[in-house]
Motif scaffolding. Structure first.
Motif, mmCIF file in Angstrom:
data_model
loop_
_atom_site.group_PDB
_atom_site.id
_atom_site.type_symbol
_atom_site.label_atom_id
_atom_site.label_comp_id
_atom_site.label_asym_id
_atom_site.label_seq_id
_atom_site.Cartn_x
_atom_site.Cartn_y
_atom_site.Cartn_z
ATOM 1 N N VAL A 139 0.806 -1.224 0.000
ATOM 2 C CA VAL A 139 0.000 0.000 0.000
ATOM 3 C C VAL A 139 0.839 1.274 0.000
ATOM 4 O O VAL A 139 0.318 2.363 -0.274
ATOM 5 N N GLY A 140 2.135 1.175 0.314
ATOM 6 C CA GLY A 140 2.989 2.351 0.401
ATOM 7 C C GLY A 140 3.218 2.778 1.833
ATOM 8 O O GLY A 140 2.370 2.551 2.707
ATOM 9 N N LEU A 141 4.355 3.413 2.094
ATOM 10 C CA LEU A 141 4.716 3.803 3.458
ATOM 11 C C LEU A 141 3.755 4.822 4.041
ATOM 12 O O LEU A 141 3.285 4.670 5.179
ATOM 13 N N ASN A 142 3.433 5.878 3.296
ATOM 14 C CA ASN A 142 2.568 6.940 3.820
ATOM 15 C C ASN A 142 1.184 6.414 4.159
ATOM 16 O O ASN A 142 0.588 6.777 5.189
ATOM 17 N N GLU A 143 0.659 5.520 3.305
ATOM 18 C CA GLU A 143 -0.654 4.934 3.571
ATOM 19 C C GLU A 143 -0.611 3.999 4.780
ATOM 20 O O GLU A 143 -1.569 3.949 5.564
ATOM 21 N N ALA A 144 0.488 3.251 4.943
ATOM 22 C CA ALA A 144 0.634 2.388 6.110
ATOM 23 C C ALA A 144 0.673 3.218 7.390
ATOM 24 O O ALA A 144 0.085 2.837 8.414
ATOM 25 N N LEU A 145 1.341 4.367 7.337
ATOM 26 C CA LEU A 145 1.397 5.242 8.518
ATOM 27 C C LEU A 145 0.037 5.876 8.788
ATOM 28 O O LEU A 145 -0.329 6.112 9.946
ATOM 29 N N GLY A 146 -0.728 6.167 7.735
ATOM 30 C CA GLY A 146 -2.093 6.657 7.927
ATOM 31 C C GLY A 146 -2.958 5.624 8.635
ATOM 32 O O GLY A 146 -3.755 5.963 9.519
ATOM 33 N N SER A 150 -5.933 5.527 3.200
ATOM 34 C CA SER A 150 -6.643 4.729 2.199
ATOM 35 C C SER A 150 -7.421 3.638 2.914
ATOM 36 O O SER A 150 -6.998 3.145 3.970
ATOM 37 N N VAL A 151 -8.559 3.283 2.341
ATOM 38 C CA VAL A 151 -9.402 2.245 2.931
ATOM 39 C C VAL A 151 -8.688 0.896 2.902
ATOM 40 O O VAL A 151 -8.735 0.130 3.871
ATOM 41 N N ASP A 152 -7.992 0.613 1.805
ATOM 42 C CA ASP A 152 -7.295 -0.666 1.684
ATOM 43 C C ASP A 152 -6.257 -0.839 2.785
ATOM 44 O O ASP A 152 -6.148 -1.915 3.394
ATOM 45 N N ALA A 153 -5.490 0.220 3.046
ATOM 46 C CA ALA A 153 -4.457 0.138 4.080
ATOM 47 C C ALA A 153 -5.081 -0.055 5.459
ATOM 48 O O ALA A 153 -4.569 -0.812 6.292
ATOM 49 N N PHE A 154 -6.214 0.621 5.703
ATOM 50 C CA PHE A 154 -6.865 0.485 7.005
ATOM 51 C C PHE A 154 -7.389 -0.927 7.221
ATOM 52 O O PHE A 154 -7.199 -1.518 8.288
ATOM 53 N N LEU A 155 -8.053 -1.494 6.192
ATOM 54 C CA LEU A 155 -8.622 -2.831 6.343
ATOM 55 C C LEU A 155 -7.539 -3.902 6.413
ATOM 56 O O LEU A 155 -7.658 -4.863 7.171
ATOM 57 N N ALA A 156 -6.474 -3.732 5.634
ATOM 58 C CA ALA A 156 -5.428 -4.757 5.586
ATOM 59 C C ALA A 156 -4.469 -4.676 6.757
ATOM 60 O O ALA A 156 -3.902 -5.690 7.163
ATOM 61 N N TYR A 157 -4.297 -3.476 7.304
ATOM 62 C CA TYR A 157 -3.277 -3.300 8.345
ATOM 63 C C TYR A 157 -3.760 -2.517 9.569
ATOM 64 O O TYR A 157 -3.521 -2.910 10.709
ATOM 65 N N VAL A 180 -2.385 5.576 26.644
ATOM 66 C CA VAL A 180 -1.016 6.019 26.362
ATOM 67 C C VAL A 180 -0.498 5.347 25.085
ATOM 68 O O VAL A 180 0.134 5.987 24.238
ATOM 69 N N GLY A 181 -0.780 4.039 24.938
ATOM 70 C CA GLY A 181 -0.378 3.343 23.721
ATOM 71 C C GLY A 181 -1.036 3.922 22.486
ATOM 72 O O GLY A 181 -0.402 4.054 21.433
ATOM 73 N N GLY A 182 -2.321 4.296 22.605
ATOM 74 C CA GLY A 182 -3.024 4.883 21.466
ATOM 75 C C GLY A 182 -2.468 6.235 21.083
ATOM 76 O O GLY A 182 -2.238 6.519 19.896
ATOM 77 N N VAL A 183 -2.237 7.095 22.083
ATOM 78 C CA VAL A 183 -1.654 8.407 21.808
ATOM 79 C C VAL A 183 -0.249 8.249 21.224
ATOM 80 O O VAL A 183 0.118 8.913 20.248
ATOM 81 N N GLY A 184 0.537 7.348 21.818
ATOM 82 C CA GLY A 184 1.884 7.094 21.307
ATOM 83 C C GLY A 184 1.870 6.578 19.887
ATOM 84 O O GLY A 184 2.727 6.949 19.067
ATOM 85 N N THR A 185 0.910 5.723 19.565
ATOM 86 C CA THR A 185 0.799 5.195 18.206
ATOM 87 C C THR A 185 0.433 6.292 17.215
ATOM 88 O O THR A 185 0.942 6.325 16.084
ATOM 89 N N MET A 186 -0.428 7.219 17.635
ATOM 90 C CA MET A 186 -0.782 8.343 16.762
ATOM 91 C C MET A 186 0.434 9.239 16.519
ATOM 92 O O MET A 186 0.661 9.699 15.393
ATOM 93 N N VAL A 187 1.215 9.495 17.553
ATOM 94 C CA VAL A 187 2.443 10.270 17.388
ATOM 95 C C VAL A 187 3.430 9.511 16.496
ATOM 96 O O VAL A 187 4.071 10.083 15.607
ATOM 97 N N SER A 188 3.524 8.193 16.722
ATOM 98 C CA SER A 188 4.456 7.366 15.953
ATOM 99 C C SER A 188 4.187 7.444 14.461
ATOM 100 O O SER A 188 5.123 7.363 13.647
ATOM 101 N N ALA A 189 2.907 7.601 14.103
ATOM 102 C CA ALA A 189 2.537 7.619 12.686
ATOM 103 C C ALA A 189 3.203 8.755 11.922
ATOM 104 O O ALA A 189 3.330 8.694 10.696
#
Length: 433
Positions: free
Chosen positions: A116-123, A235-242, A278-287
């Motif tokens: 899906v691409g790096l940017n989409e995976a981070l999204g 992207s919807v594909d990246a969200f559903l797949a990952y 904390v994990g959720g906030v950290g994951t959002m920052v990580s993106a």
């Protein structure tokens, strides 16, 4: 003043499910007060283990055909960002709650980027973090923990950690002398040198043996690099797949595993909602920094919360030390990685296995004693098997399938009394009818 109070009410209402802790104001003073040889050694061992986990990321990136520069930056972000959150969480709650990232999530992340691409995976990572935040703020982690009871969680933990025990003894086959030296040093020091933590003795003996046996450090190189900002795409594909599988892993596997380990080590309470938040906030920052997740680190939690880390009220220091090691080592990880590569692989395997011995024993005991015996057994077997379904690893399926089997054949072992009581209070007429 009244308007300020009213403005804060929605925020206070949304945060009401997050557990309260002692706070950060006195944390630096308490850290210095509680620091001792036991929690220092456990923190160093857990930190070394966390540094070595970067090799998993590099291996996953290499297997997926990702550039070495990307994988190195990925590990640097993993250490720096999670190290920062790893300073806050254990210090606020005074509990051994080290922070790292999800290894199953890392494998999914590396595999999905070429698709899906790096940017989409981070999204998709950003959305997974947002889901974790919503679950935590809604206070749903208590229900998740009831749907996945402690014996099933500990069955998964025991199955995952079992490989660390077997990896510890495997060097007896191909590296008999150093393995015997290090393992013997651990047990002899535990028996005769009670004032010196056995893990410290084992580390020193191991390093001395490596130096005397002529370990080759010629390939060790110095480097310095910080995390770099990157903008996610969606992207919807990246969200559903990952993204969705990652959210399920963070909420349904990582938090229950960490909470299970902490409770298994004798702590009555563990802030499940706050850990997830904390994990959720950290994951959002990580993106935004080339990283796939932030969560409680189960194996390192086992090390930091084990009896080897000292008395219960001071083991939190070990988790903070992990955070310090991560933040300091992150910019220099190119150097650290080359140093780890110079050491024999069995060195870390033996140290980690010895550090987790009593954790594995405790997890086994909780798994196979009491309720949910069938579900816990399946959870353990699935975790040990290493199977993958739909590209999602065994740890996740151990919890889901173990709980499903237990609910099918051991439903009476589940306790939903709080949920029933809450339903009666909200809908008294319906419950009466």
């Amino acid at each position: 003043m009244a308007s300020d109070s009213n403005d804060n009410k929605p925020l206070e209402h949304s945060m009401r499910h997050l557990e309260k802790g002692p706070g950060l104001a006195s944390a630096p003073r308490d850290f210095l007060r509680d620091l001792n040889a036991d929690n220092l050694s456990a923190g160093v061992v857990a930190g070394i283990f966390g540094l070595s986990a970067g090799i998993i990321h590099i291996s996953a990136g290499t297997a997926a055909g990702l550039p070495k520069d990307f994988t190195l930056l990925w590990v640097i972000s993993y250490l720096f960002i999670n190290g920062l959150f790893g300073l806050i969480l254990p210090a606020y709650y005074r509990l051994p709650l080290p922070v790292a990232n999800s290894i199953p999530g890392a494998l999914l992340f590396a595999a999905i980027i070429p698709v899906v691409g790096l940017n989409e995976a981070l999204g998709a990572t950003l959305m997974a973090g947002a889901i974790s935040v919503v679950v935590a703020l809604a206070g749903w982690m208590s229900l998740v923990m009831r749907l996945i009871p402690m014996p099933i969680v500990m069955g998964m933990v025991a199955g995952v950690l079992l490989k660390f025990g077997t990896n510890m003894v495997m060097p007896l086959q191909n590296a008999l002398i150093p393995a015997v030296v290090m393992i013997t040093a651990f047990f002899l020091s535990a028996r005769f040198l009670r004032r010196i933590p056995p893990l410290v003795v084992t580390l020193v003996v191991g390093v001395l043996y490596m130096a005397l046996s002529g370990a080759d450090f010629a390939s060790v190189e110095f480097s310095f690099r910080m995390p770099e900002f990157i903008m996610p795409a969606f992207s919807v594909d990246a969200f559903l797949a990952y993204g969705l599988p990652l959210a399920l892993i963070l909420v349904g596997m990582e938090t229950p595993a960490g909470v299970g380990l902490v409770k298994g080590m004798g702590y009555k309470e563990a802030p499940a909602n706050a850990i997830t938040f904390v994990g959720g906030v950290g994951t959002m920052v990580s993106a935004f920094f080339n990283l796939h997740s932030t969560c409680i680190a189960a194996p390192m939690t086992g090390i930091c919360s084990s009896p080897e880390a000292g008395t219960h009220d001071k083991r939190w220091v070990a988790a903070v030390i992990v955070g310090i090691i991560f933040v300091v080592a992150a910019p220099f990880y190119g150097f650290v990685f080359s140093l780890i590569e110079a050491m024999p692989s069995y060195f870390i395997a033996i140290i980690a296995g010895l550090a987790l011995l009593r954790v594995i024993s405790s997890a086994m005991h909780i798994t196979f004693s009491g309720k949910h015996e069938v579900g816990a057994m399946f959870s353990f077997l699935i975790a040990v098997s290493g199977l993958q379904i739909f590209g999602i690893g065994a740890s996740f399926w151990a919890l889901i399938l173990g709980a499903a089997i237990s609910m099918l054949v051991e439903f009476r072992d589940f306790d939903f009394s709080r949920e029933r009581e809450a339903f009666r209070k909200r809908f008294p007429a319906k419950s009466a009818g």
